[in-house]
Design an enzyme around this catalytic site. Structure first.
Site, PDB file in Angstrom:
ATOM      1  N   ASP A  95       0.800  -1.225   0.000  1.00  0.00           N
ATOM      2  CA  ASP A  95       0.000   0.000   0.000  1.00  0.00           C
ATOM      3  C   ASP A  95       0.838   1.284   0.000  1.00  0.00           C
ATOM      4  OD1 ASP A  95       0.919  -0.637   2.545  1.00  0.00           O
ATOM      5  OD2 ASP A  95      -0.852   0.119   3.574  1.00  0.00           O
ATOM      6  N   GLU A 150      11.304  -3.888  12.371  1.00  0.00           N
ATOM      7  CA  GLU A 150      12.432  -3.226  11.699  1.00  0.00           C
ATOM      8  C   GLU A 150      13.658  -3.209  12.604  1.00  0.00           C
ATOM      9  OE1 GLU A 150       9.464  -1.872  12.303  1.00  0.00           O
ATOM     10  OE2 GLU A 150       8.550  -1.168  10.424  1.00  0.00           O
TER      11      GLU A 150
HETATM   12  C1  UGA Z   1       3.429  -0.477   9.277  1.00  0.00           C
HETATM   13  C2  UGA Z   1       4.793  -0.667   8.623  1.00  0.00           C
HETATM   14  O1  UGA Z   1       4.949   0.232   7.547  1.00  0.00           O
HETATM   15  C3  UGA Z   1       4.884  -2.098   8.126  1.00  0.00           C
HETATM   16  O2  UGA Z   1       6.040  -2.284   7.371  1.00  0.00           O
HETATM   17  C4  UGA Z   1       4.827  -2.994   9.333  1.00  0.00           C
HETATM   18  O3  UGA Z   1       4.875  -4.335   8.923  1.00  0.00           O
HETATM   19  C5  UGA Z   1       3.519  -2.752  10.054  1.00  0.00           C
HETATM   20  O4  UGA Z   1       3.315  -1.378  10.356  1.00  0.00           O
HETATM   21  C6  UGA Z   1       3.523  -3.500  11.356  1.00  0.00           C
HETATM   22  O5  UGA Z   1       4.471  -3.305  12.123  1.00  0.00           O
HETATM   23  O6  UGA Z   1       2.593  -4.232  11.658  1.00  0.00           O
HETATM   24  P1  UGA Z   1       0.942  -0.516   8.257  1.00  0.00           P
HETATM   25  O7  UGA Z   1       0.572   0.367   7.127  1.00  0.00           O
HETATM   26  O8  UGA Z   1       0.517  -0.097   9.624  1.00  0.00           O
HETATM   27  O9  UGA Z   1       2.511  -0.736   8.238  1.00  0.00           O
HETATM   28  O10 UGA Z   1       0.456  -2.009   8.013  1.00  0.00           O
HETATM   29  P2  UGA Z   1      -0.146  -2.699   6.717  1.00  0.00           P
HETATM   30  O11 UGA Z   1       0.122  -1.898   5.498  1.00  0.00           O
HETATM   31  O12 UGA Z   1      -1.526  -3.090   7.023  1.00  0.00           O
HETATM   32  O13 UGA Z   1       0.721  -4.014   6.640  1.00  0.00           O
HETATM   33  C7  UGA Z   1       2.094  -4.006   6.282  1.00  0.00           C
HETATM   34  C8  UGA Z   1       2.330  -5.013   5.150  1.00  0.00           C
HETATM   35  O14 UGA Z   1       1.998  -6.321   5.601  1.00  0.00           O
HETATM   36  C9  UGA Z   1       1.466  -4.750   3.920  1.00  0.00           C
HETATM   37  O15 UGA Z   1       2.211  -5.014   2.747  1.00  0.00           O
HETATM   38  C10 UGA Z   1       0.316  -5.739   4.052  1.00  0.00           C
HETATM   39  O16 UGA Z   1      -0.210  -6.168   2.814  1.00  0.00           O
HETATM   40  C11 UGA Z   1       0.967  -6.881   4.803  1.00  0.00           C
HETATM   41  N1  UGA Z   1       0.024  -7.582   5.707  1.00  0.00           N
HETATM   42  C12 UGA Z   1      -0.840  -6.888   6.502  1.00  0.00           C
HETATM   43  C13 UGA Z   1       0.019  -8.957   5.731  1.00  0.00           C
HETATM   44  O17 UGA Z   1       0.786  -9.605   5.004  1.00  0.00           O
HETATM   45  N2  UGA Z   1      -0.863  -9.601   6.563  1.00  0.00           N
HETATM   46  C14 UGA Z   1      -1.739  -8.941   7.361  1.00  0.00           C
HETATM   47  O18 UGA Z   1      -2.523  -9.590   8.079  1.00  0.00           O
HETATM   48  C15 UGA Z   1      -1.728  -7.550   7.321  1.00  0.00           C
HETATM   49 MN    MN Z   2       0.669   0.038   5.117  1.00  0.00          MN
END
Ligand code: UGA
Ligand code: MN
Length: 243
Positions: A105, A188
């Site tokens: 995203d 991270e």
């Molecule tokens: C923030 C950070 O930018 C992420 O790199 C980090 O992994 C995340 O917080 C975290 O610490 O949990 P954020 O925008 O809050 O990101 O989270 P998402 O964009 O919802 O998820 C991060 C990535 O993991 C996305 O590429 C999403 O597709 C993936 N994701 C999310 C999964 O693979 N599984 C899930 O259940 C949710």
């Molecule tokens: Mn995100």
């Protein structure tokens, strides 16, 4: 060097839109291998059908978050199992290159790829739209990283976002135990620490961290529509969307 762009992704109604936008960004980048790491038991057929359309080299793998982390945490550690699988793939098949974690995203300026490609060990740069400060960035003095500007320090040694650094494959191979924890917010910091990184190792990019070339954009989530759907329509709706 080849850039290995690791994208964790998971089934939800916005997924195809996000990956289409990202894929069409990556189409502009030469020498890039896209690793799409699915948070699913098996590679989602919908994503398998989407990926070849971009005409870029890619690998589609799947590794789901162990259910215990989803049930035991208010904020589950997102994208860890699948990023770990991508790292395991790199360790098995790759000898050189640069690794970058690009969430599905986020928004990427094409210039970012020129910046990270010559990463010797680990490079870092600002990420826009992070936290309450609206930016997360290394702080430099005379061209050296001396600290970090981030609205959620949380006692982290490296308070940076997943999108704010790139790592040479060599560093990953030299640290066979380096990994990412199932601990939301600390992925991270712990990953970078497990690579034995010192502040003096960090190569600042983006014009001494004065430019924003990646943004932590987030797509507004809405529940799936509750309209009555005809049986004909239902037959073309992938069940992974109904989650
Ligand atoms: C923030 C950070 O930018 C992420 O790199 C980090 O992994 C995340 O917080 C975290 O610490 O949990 P954020 O925008 O809050 O990101 O989270 P998402 O964009 O919802 O998820 C991060 C990535 O993991 C996305 O590429 C999403 O597709 C993936 N994701 C999310 C999964 O693979 N599984 C899930 O259940 C949710
Ligand atoms: Mn995100």
């Amino acid at each position: 060097p080849i850039i290995y762009f690791i994208t964790p992704t998971y089934p939800r109604r916005e997924q195809v839109a996000e990956l289409t936008r990202l894929g069409q960004t990556l189409m502009h980048i030469p020498n890039l291998h896209w690793i799409v790491a699915d948070d699913t038991l098996q590679c989602s057929p919908m994503i398998s059908a989407l990926l070849p359309k971009f005409g870029i080299p890619y690998t589609h793998i799947a590794s789901p978050m162990p259910p215990v982390y989803r049930t035991n945490n208010a904020v589950p550690p997102r994208g860890v199992a699948n990023r770990r699988a991508a790292l395991a793939w790199i360790r098995s098949y790759v000898k050189s290159g640069v690794v970058y974690f690009g969430d599905d995203d986020n928004t990427f300026d094409l210039k970012l790829f020129d910046e990270i490609r010559d990463t010797k060990k680990i490079s870092m740069f600002p990420v826009g739209l992070i936290g309450s400060y609206g930016i997360s960035s290394p702080v430099l003095r005379k061209g050296n990283v001396i600290g970090f500007f981030d609205s959620w320090p949380a006692k982290r040694k490296f308070p940076v976002d997943m999108a704010g650094f790139a790592v040479n494959v060599d560093l990953i191979l030299k640290h066979p135990n380096a990994t990412m924890p199932y601990k939301a917010g600390y992925e991270e910091d712990r990953f970078i620490s497990s690579l034995g990184v010192k502040l003096s190792d960090i190569e600042p990019k983006a014009n001494n961290c004065s430019e924003v070339l990646v943004w932590h954009t987030q797509t507004l989530k809405k529940p799936p529509p509750t309209v009555k759907v005809s049986m004909e329509l239902l037959s073309i709706v992938d069940t992974s969307l109904v989650k």
